[in-house]
Scaffold this motif. Sequence first.
Motif, PDB file in Angstrom:
ATOM      1  N   ASP B 318       0.829  -1.209   0.000  1.00 55.91           N
ATOM      2  CA  ASP B 318       0.000   0.000   0.000  1.00 55.91           C
ATOM      3  C   ASP B 318       0.863   1.258   0.000  1.00 55.91           C
ATOM      4  O   ASP B 318       0.602   2.202   0.753  1.00 55.91           O
ATOM      5  CB  ASP B 318      -0.938   0.009   1.219  1.00 55.91           C
ATOM      6  N   GLY B 319       1.906   1.248  -0.794  1.00 55.55           N
ATOM      7  CA  GLY B 319       2.737   2.439  -0.944  1.00 55.55           C
ATOM      8  C   GLY B 319       3.811   2.621   0.104  1.00 55.55           C
ATOM      9  O   GLY B 319       4.581   3.569   0.048  1.00 55.55           O
ATOM     10  N   GLN B 320       3.884   1.730   1.093  1.00 53.46           N
ATOM     11  CA  GLN B 320       4.894   1.893   2.133  1.00 53.46           C
ATOM     12  C   GLN B 320       5.921   0.769   2.085  1.00 53.46           C
ATOM     13  O   GLN B 320       5.552  -0.401   1.977  1.00 53.46           O
ATOM     14  CB  GLN B 320       4.234   1.891   3.510  1.00 53.46           C
ATOM     15  N   VAL B 321       7.192   1.141   2.197  1.00 50.52           N
ATOM     16  CA  VAL B 321       8.247   0.125   2.206  1.00 50.52           C
ATOM     17  C   VAL B 321       8.171  -0.640   3.528  1.00 50.52           C
ATOM     18  O   VAL B 321       8.162  -0.025   4.595  1.00 50.52           O
ATOM     19  CB  VAL B 321       9.630   0.784   2.077  1.00 50.52           C
ATOM     20  N   VAL B 322       8.100  -1.950   3.458  1.00 51.60           N
ATOM     21  CA  VAL B 322       8.012  -2.718   4.701  1.00 51.60           C
ATOM     22  C   VAL B 322       9.230  -3.603   4.966  1.00 51.60           C
ATOM     23  O   VAL B 322       9.700  -3.693   6.099  1.00 51.60           O
ATOM     24  CB  VAL B 322       6.730  -3.574   4.784  1.00 51.60           C
ATOM     25  N   ASN B 323       9.765  -4.272   3.966  1.00 53.19           N
ATOM     26  CA  ASN B 323      10.901  -5.192   4.138  1.00 53.19           C
ATOM     27  C   ASN B 323      10.914  -5.915   5.491  1.00 53.19           C
ATOM     28  O   ASN B 323      11.733  -5.624   6.357  1.00 53.19           O
ATOM     29  CB  ASN B 323      12.221  -4.434   3.965  1.00 53.19           C
ATOM     30  N   PRO B 324      10.009  -6.862   5.689  1.00 52.63           N
ATOM     31  CA  PRO B 324       9.914  -7.521   7.001  1.00 52.63           C
ATOM     32  C   PRO B 324      11.181  -8.295   7.357  1.00 52.63           C
ATOM     33  O   PRO B 324      11.776  -8.944   6.513  1.00 52.63           O
ATOM     34  CB  PRO B 324       8.740  -8.493   6.822  1.00 52.63           C
ATOM     35  N   LYS B 325      11.589  -8.162   8.621  1.00 53.80           N
ATOM     36  CA  LYS B 325      12.797  -8.854   9.068  1.00 53.80           C
ATOM     37  C   LYS B 325      12.476 -10.196   9.708  1.00 53.80           C
ATOM     38  O   LYS B 325      13.376 -10.961  10.031  1.00 53.80           O
ATOM     39  CB  LYS B 325      13.564  -7.964  10.055  1.00 53.80           C
ATOM     40  N   SER B 326      11.200 -10.461   9.935  1.00 59.87           N
ATOM     41  CA  SER B 326      10.804 -11.756  10.492  1.00 59.87           C
ATOM     42  C   SER B 326       9.383 -12.046  10.024  1.00 59.87           C
ATOM     43  O   SER B 326       8.653 -11.122   9.659  1.00 59.87           O
ATOM     44  CB  SER B 326      10.830 -11.704  12.022  1.00 59.87           C
ATOM     45  N   PRO B 327       8.992 -13.331  10.044  1.00 63.55           N
ATOM     46  CA  PRO B 327       7.615 -13.662   9.693  1.00 63.55           C
ATOM     47  C   PRO B 327       6.619 -12.895  10.560  1.00 63.55           C
ATOM     48  O   PRO B 327       5.550 -12.505  10.100  1.00 63.55           O
ATOM     49  CB  PRO B 327       7.542 -15.164   9.968  1.00 63.55           C
ATOM     50  N   ARG B 328       7.009 -12.667  11.799  1.00 57.50           N
ATOM     51  CA  ARG B 328       6.131 -11.950  12.710  1.00 57.50           C
ATOM     52  C   ARG B 328       5.822 -10.553  12.189  1.00 57.50           C
ATOM     53  O   ARG B 328       4.673 -10.103  12.217  1.00 57.50           O
ATOM     54  CB  ARG B 328       6.829 -11.869  14.067  1.00 57.50           C
TER      55      ARG B 328
END
Lengths: 328, 521
Positions: B318-328
């Motif tokens: 939705d337009g925001q960079v998230v790059n999750p560092k964990s599944p959580r």
Amino acid sequence: MSDTVRLQDSSRQVAKMKSVVTALGMLPVLVLLAVAFQMMTGNFLTANNLSIVMQQASINIVLAAGMTFVILTSGIDLSVGSILAASAIAAVQASLWPGLGLLGVPVGILVGLAFGLVNGVLIAFFKLPPFIVTLGALTTVRGVARLMGEDTTVFNSDLPFAIIGNGDILGIPWLAIIAIAVVLLSWFVLRGTVLGTWIYATGGNHEAARLAGIKVWLVLLFAYGISGLFAGLGGVMSAARLYAANGLQLGQAYELDAIAAVILGGTSLVGGVGSIWGTLIGALIIAVLSNGLILVGVSDIWQFIIKGMVIILAVALDRYRLKSGAGS
Amino acid sequence: MSDRPLLEMCQISKTFGGVKALSNISLNVAAGEVHALMGENGAGKSTLMKILSGALSPDSGGRISVAGSALPTGNTRASRNYGIAVIYQELSLAPNLTAAQNIFLGAEKAKAGMLKNSLMHKSAQLILERLEVDFDAGVQVNRLSLGQRQMVEIARALSTNARIIVMDEPTTSLSGKETEKLFDVIESLKSEGIAIIYISHRMDEVYRLSDRCSVLRDGAYVGTLDKADVNAEKLVSMMVGRDISSFYQKVHHAFGEKKDVVLRVEELADKGKVKGCSFEVCRGEVLGIAGLVGSGRTELLRLIYGADYIARGRIIIDGQVVNPKSPREALEKGIVYLTEDRKGLGLFLDMSISENVNIAVAEKDAYPGGVRQFRMATLRAKRAIDHFAIRTSSIRQKVSTLSGGNQQKVLFARLLEVNPKILLLDEPTRGVDVGAKSEIYRLIDELAEHGLAVVVVSSELPEIIGIADRCIVMREGEIAGEVASSPDKVMTQEELMTFATGAGYSSSTKMEVFQDKETMA
């Protein structure tokens, strides 16, 4: 597919009965042993002797409760005996502080917690194998305990919390009350909280737990932390009973009795399966054996041999029963 | 084919605690025959094969004979000596040993207690060469892909000089190329007079390979068709006992509705398997990811889900960079991931259906202090069982006792309980029977209609074509191309395979999938 079929066929009542039998686990063995010793000695099942058995079992119950958390996460904690010694020395030393002697209790517990958390950090964040970490801690903490007590026995003949080790309420020893409280608390955490659910899940499968969004690091930190904390409590209990602590001798090989209790209780060494009630029964079986064999007059040497063999036999019977009963 | 069948199974029944899992099944297989065995999961195929391998004993009255002589039942050693080899779907290799060691595991060649390693290595190498694999017999198994491991399993069966080989869904984890190789091997085994019992859910394989096809349903024998009579409709209706006409029918379509981009992936890469992938998925869209086994599809999904380390690139929701560092973290952002390894990485097998459904939301539902709210858990579990029609006696039943399809539904239920925005599905119908498959397709369709963005990795091209609006194709860690369906034209397997294998590009990968070479040009 065979399992599915089997489950469909068994009516719910049968399934329920099976689960009761599984939950009972080693209870029949405990009862059998008690009855056998009663028949052999005539004075095993007296209120007085049972109170002694509970007292003797109490420290192992507390250690084994902590061990249950750890083993449920598919780990192991070999350092509890050493941590118990260090905590006991810290507790006795703190009890000598003028006017603040009661602080010995929290000091002992916190020392245990601190060692446990160090184990937890190494295992959760540095991803070191639990066996290696706690094996190292077994030796290291033993050394620290001797250092703390300057390698002598520390005494306090006027121990302010001696009542913990020697007093009772309505005939029930304080030690036993603490042990039961620890079991109830552990039961609540394991069965009633999110953390408990996570512990079972993590033990069942670390990677699946991580992928399911579980904070695996928190689970490990908690398990080793609580194992250390209970070892610390065990140290306080032991100090309170003896009015003294010795860094070299106290708690030697206690970790083995704790592990034996957990395994006797049906908790799987692979992790994810087991219960605190099983552990309680396991610890009681060990205590009943020790006490009963003494009453019967079996020599010290034979006590060792019989205890070891009963542990193996009991677990073998349990496996056999589960296999033929539930078929899995 | 000779007059006397090589394998005769007569009146085989099996009862588990009062319930018949198999009733009076008789099956004949001739030497040099490929005999397909079909049926939904739970129909009794595995039980029957376990009886053949000696892992289970049949009820009294059943008998098995091999080349006319009676086989002692319930004895795995006897079965092996009679030349019966079973290659199970779940591979049983020791990952820390080499391919050669695995091939001769339990049948090591030795002299006076000393292993004859070089001899074993050589024989293993010979068998592997017969399978035309691209690895050495000395390589450690944990460095092989799933497809390559399957080849080791097959080599192991060949090493025992088996006369009857049972293959339980052997192509599930094989790439197209490896599948072709396997089929060649099956043809040559056939010509050597070896009988093959071939268990598969894939119709195309059954058409292509089998001389006869037998169908089981609910533990009973339904019938056997000769090659000439085999057709999909007949087989499916024999298997399920009902007509599945809308098997691959997609109701909801997102043709060109490119408005609302939910997930955008830019130049995403890990440390080697994924080499810079970019794509986007919109609300209500089903994006397929095709590609050969090992092309980096699973790794790409895992990166988006935060399961592995992101070396570079961006994941934008939705337009925001998230790059999750964990599944959580990914879960918190509304991304869920269905693993291809249901038992190894998905389910908690010792836990109940209820706990498996609730594991990701237990924290959210809890009272202050992390005290579980079991009323809510029960509610969610019951709702899941109703909604997904999970066949079980109780929410407390262990998931390990469920069939593959029902297990998959439990995992789906877990994912949907967190109210995701983005669904990443890795082989959502692997090891699932026909009935559950069509239910899963319907579910994916429904979810897309409700506005979820769905990404589906699948090795079965008809599946992707059936459920996806658009498909990207991966090859060697990169996105090789994109194919979309439109109202007047549905994407084709040829288009997808062209990109997947790199046909028309300079590539070492050979095209073996096409009979007609002209379509490649």
